[in-house]
Design a protein around this motif. Structure first.
Motif, PDB file in Angstrom:
ATOM      1  N   PRO A  32       0.827  -1.211   0.000  1.00 27.83           N
ATOM      2  CA  PRO A  32       0.000   0.000   0.000  1.00 27.83           C
ATOM      3  C   PRO A  32       0.860   1.260   0.000  1.00 27.83           C
ATOM      4  O   PRO A  32       1.991   1.254   0.501  1.00 27.83           O
ATOM      5  CB  PRO A  32      -0.778  -0.121   1.323  1.00 27.83           C
ATOM      6  N   PHE A  33       0.343   2.331  -0.576  1.00 24.39           N
ATOM      7  CA  PHE A  33       1.024   3.615  -0.488  1.00 24.39           C
ATOM      8  C   PHE A  33       0.959   4.121   0.959  1.00 24.39           C
ATOM      9  O   PHE A  33       0.050   3.769   1.716  1.00 24.39           O
ATOM     10  CB  PHE A  33       0.354   4.644  -1.406  1.00 24.39           C
ATOM     11  N   ASN A  35       0.098   6.964   3.612  1.00 30.67           N
ATOM     12  CA  ASN A  35      -0.921   8.014   3.676  1.00 30.67           C
ATOM     13  C   ASN A  35      -0.316   9.223   4.380  1.00 30.67           C
ATOM     14  O   ASN A  35      -0.333   9.321   5.603  1.00 30.67           O
ATOM     15  CB  ASN A  35      -2.158   7.506   4.426  1.00 30.67           C
ATOM     16  N   GLN A 388       6.774   5.801  -2.550  1.00 29.94           N
ATOM     17  CA  GLN A 388       5.808   5.306  -1.577  1.00 29.94           C
ATOM     18  C   GLN A 388       4.531   6.139  -1.539  1.00 29.94           C
ATOM     19  O   GLN A 388       3.620   5.821  -0.779  1.00 29.94           O
ATOM     20  CB  GLN A 388       6.438   5.299  -0.184  1.00 29.94           C
ATOM     21  N   ILE A 389       4.475   7.196  -2.333  1.00 29.39           N
ATOM     22  CA  ILE A 389       3.353   8.137  -2.301  1.00 29.39           C
ATOM     23  C   ILE A 389       2.553   8.019  -3.592  1.00 29.39           C
ATOM     24  O   ILE A 389       3.117   7.950  -4.693  1.00 29.39           O
ATOM     25  CB  ILE A 389       3.865   9.578  -2.109  1.00 29.39           C
ATOM     26  N   ASP A 390       1.238   7.991  -3.459  1.00 28.05           N
ATOM     27  CA  ASP A 390       0.354   7.831  -4.607  1.00 28.05           C
ATOM     28  C   ASP A 390       0.212   9.165  -5.336  1.00 28.05           C
ATOM     29  O   ASP A 390      -0.631   9.998  -4.985  1.00 28.05           O
ATOM     30  CB  ASP A 390      -1.018   7.333  -4.136  1.00 28.05           C
ATOM     31  N   LEU A 391       1.025   9.353  -6.367  1.00 23.37           N
ATOM     32  CA  LEU A 391       1.014  10.625  -7.091  1.00 23.37           C
ATOM     33  C   LEU A 391      -0.224  10.782  -7.970  1.00 23.37           C
ATOM     34  O   LEU A 391      -0.484  11.872  -8.485  1.00 23.37           O
ATOM     35  CB  LEU A 391       2.282  10.746  -7.939  1.00 23.37           C
ATOM     36  N   ALA A 392      -0.989   9.699  -8.141  1.00 25.07           N
ATOM     37  CA  ALA A 392      -2.248   9.802  -8.882  1.00 25.07           C
ATOM     38  C   ALA A 392      -3.332  10.455  -8.030  1.00 25.07           C
ATOM     39  O   ALA A 392      -4.370  10.879  -8.552  1.00 25.07           O
ATOM     40  CB  ALA A 392      -2.713   8.418  -9.340  1.00 25.07           C
ATOM     41  N   ASP A 393      -3.089  10.535  -6.722  1.00 30.40           N
ATOM     42  CA  ASP A 393      -4.011  11.193  -5.796  1.00 30.40           C
ATOM     43  C   ASP A 393      -3.588  12.657  -5.686  1.00 30.40           C
ATOM     44  O   ASP A 393      -2.515  12.970  -5.181  1.00 30.40           O
ATOM     45  CB  ASP A 393      -3.936  10.508  -4.428  1.00 30.40           C
ATOM     46  N   GLN A 396      -2.508  13.870  -2.209  1.00 26.20           N
ATOM     47  CA  GLN A 396      -1.209  13.360  -1.788  1.00 26.20           C
ATOM     48  C   GLN A 396      -0.079  14.081  -2.539  1.00 26.20           C
ATOM     49  O   GLN A 396       0.949  14.430  -1.947  1.00 26.20           O
ATOM     50  CB  GLN A 396      -1.119  11.857  -2.036  1.00 26.20           C
ATOM     51  N   GLU A 397      -0.295  14.332  -3.822  1.00 31.93           N
ATOM     52  CA  GLU A 397       0.708  15.062  -4.600  1.00 31.93           C
ATOM     53  C   GLU A 397       0.869  16.485  -4.073  1.00 31.93           C
ATOM     54  O   GLU A 397       1.988  17.009  -3.987  1.00 31.93           O
ATOM     55  CB  GLU A 397       0.307  15.093  -6.072  1.00 31.93           C
TER      56      GLU A 397
END
Length: 489
Positions: A32-33, A35, A388-393, A396-397
């Motif tokens: 999982p990414f 949070n 480790q970070i969801d750049l599609a979110d 989060q970006e």
């Protein structure tokens, strides 16, 4: 999942069958990414020391480390091949790329220039004449290939990084010097531990044998240097693109699991204070002052924190209520606000290994950064890598872009509890923070797994204190031309 022969093979190489099966499951589900809630900033997760505080920590350092076991732990790389990527490309294509052109233009500024010249002379060639005739391939070949200096296959720790009056110094030697400046124990001994690749350990030991007596005489100290290798038992299984075990020559393929595997090496060592810094983050002697100052300051802060923490834990054990005092000091002095509503949770929070991590103001360098991260149980300070970070979110970006600092891998660690017992470090790793990467082997695509990074998920459940340190303490060498920067001249 595995045949009896395959199980025997797994066990014969020292791997744990249950862990290997879990790795297969992790390939199937993915990791999982993280949070991230917000970036750690000055006063909210990052401590900013005033000049007065730095000076105070320096003044109390010698008395604080009196009688303590100190250890300098240096993750030393494998072969420095990536450092010479552009030069290898030039050899392969014959086309002079900009990095190689700059390398040739400034070649006399490199600490290995004299070695390279002598190497070419032995081969019956003149470095000066090759430069004048713009015949650069023999020069690069003599630097990188086995018939020359073999820099393309040697580890960074054994390359000539910095020029000195009568030659050059390697990163391993620079760490010996650093150790003499801040890691000398009361008995005059300096303990250093290098993690190395199996094929390079003998070379490290040979270099050490040639140089250590000179440094002992220069600083009036005694070095105790040890080496270890990543354990084969920490290798992770590879899978194909369908998440089925990958076979090579009829056998299961296992691969080294990244620097997170070094948690096992660190766990095998014992000390009161452990300094951790990468092999290539070194500078010449005339630029070491900031490094020495802040290593001592970080260590003094660590010991200060432990003194407070151990005191609170002992008082809790005796039935004394120190919750309000602890929470106030944790926030005002250490910039952390743990979710501890009562003495039991405060005791549980404090009874963990501690890491004090230097953080550098963000200047656009790649690497992990300090964030407040939320998992199922708590919000905590973590070093998060971009992967480790969801750049599609988009949220989060956005939080990622707000980050003001990044991680230079500059740690001072405390791994004993308030009763003096060493923590079992593997218990404080978050196994769900590994990495999955795509590789190829003999022309076939595969997926590989890295264990939680040594200063990322491997230390996820440690108490974390982030401290701002100056950019002058961060001088990594990722490419050969980084050695042309003022910090390496």
């Amino acid at each position: 999942m595995f045949t009896s022969d395959q199980k025997n093979f797994i066990q014969s190489r020292g791997s744990n069958l249950h862990k290997v099966e879990q790795q297969i499951a992790d390939f199937q589900t993915g990791f999982p990414f993280l949070n991230i809630i917000r970036p750690a900033t000055i006063g909210d997760g990052i401590i900013q020391l005033s000049d007065h505080q730095v000076q105070s920590y320096l003044e109390q350092y010698e008395s604080q480390i009196l009688g303590k076991d100190l250890l300098k732990f240096v993750p030393a790389s494998g072969a420095a091949t990536r450092m010479f990527k552009d030069l290898f490309e030039f050899l392969a294509t014959g086309e002079l790329n900009s990095a190689t052109e700059n390398f040739i233009k400034e070649i006399k500024k490199f600490a290995f220039y004299q070695e390279l010249s002598e190497c070419l002379t032995k081969q019956g060639q003149s470095l000066e004449e090759l430069l004048e005739s713009e015949n650069y391939k023999p020069i690069v070949n003599a630097l990188l290939e086995s018939e020359g200096l073999n820099y393309g296959s040697l580890p960074k720790g054994l390359l000539s990084f910095h020029s000195i009056t009568d030659g050059a110094k390697t990163p391993m030697e620079e760490h010996l010097v650093e150790g003499a400046k801040y890691a000398v124990q009361s008995d005059g001994k300096i303990r250093l531990h290098f993690t190395v690749s199996p094929e390079h350990q003998e070379r490290f030991q040979e270099k050490l044998a040639k140089k250590v007596s000179d440094y002992q005489m220069a600083f009036g100290v005694e070095y105790q240097v040890s080496f270890s290798q990543q354990k084969k038992s920490t290798d992770t299984i590879a899978v194909d693109l369908s998440n089925k075990p990958f076979f090579e020559n009829g056998e299961l393929l296992f691969r080294p699991a990244g620097h997170g595997a070094l948690l096992e090496n660190l766990n095998d060592l014992s000390a009161d204070v452990i300094f951790i810094k990468n092999i290539d983050n070194v500078v010449p002697d005339h630029l070491k002052a900031d490094t020495i100052t802040y290593k001592k300051a970080l260590a003094s802060l660590l010991i200060d924190f432990q003194n407070d923490s151990f005191n609170w834990q002992q008082r809790i054990e005796q039935g004394e209520d120190c919750l309000s005092e602890a929470l106030n000091k944790l926030k005002s002095k250490y910039a952390i606000t743990p979710d501890v509503p009562n003495l039991d949770t405060l005791s549980q929070f404090l009874n963990r290994p501690v890491r004090v991590c230097g953080m550098v103001e963000n200047t656009g360098e790649p690497g992990g950064g300090p964030f407040w991260v939320k998992d199922e149980e708590e919000i905590s300070l973590q070093i998060a890598e971009t992967a480790q970070i969801d750049l599609a979110d988009s949220e989060q970006e956005r939080i990622l872009k707000l980050s003001s600092h990044f991680n230079p891998v500059d740690l001072v660690c405390g791994v004993r509890d308030y009763k003096g017992n060493k923590f079992e470090l593997l218990k404080f790793r978050n196994d769900k923070t590994g990495f999955i990467t795509h590789k190829s082997r003999s022309g076939k695509e595969l997926k590989a797994m890295e264990l939680p990074g040594l200063w990322n998920g491997a230390m996820a459940d440690w108490i974390t204190l982030f401290v701002e340190v100056p950019i002058s303490t961060f001088n990594p060498v990722k490419t050969v031309n980084d050695l042309l920067k003022p910090s390496h001249q």
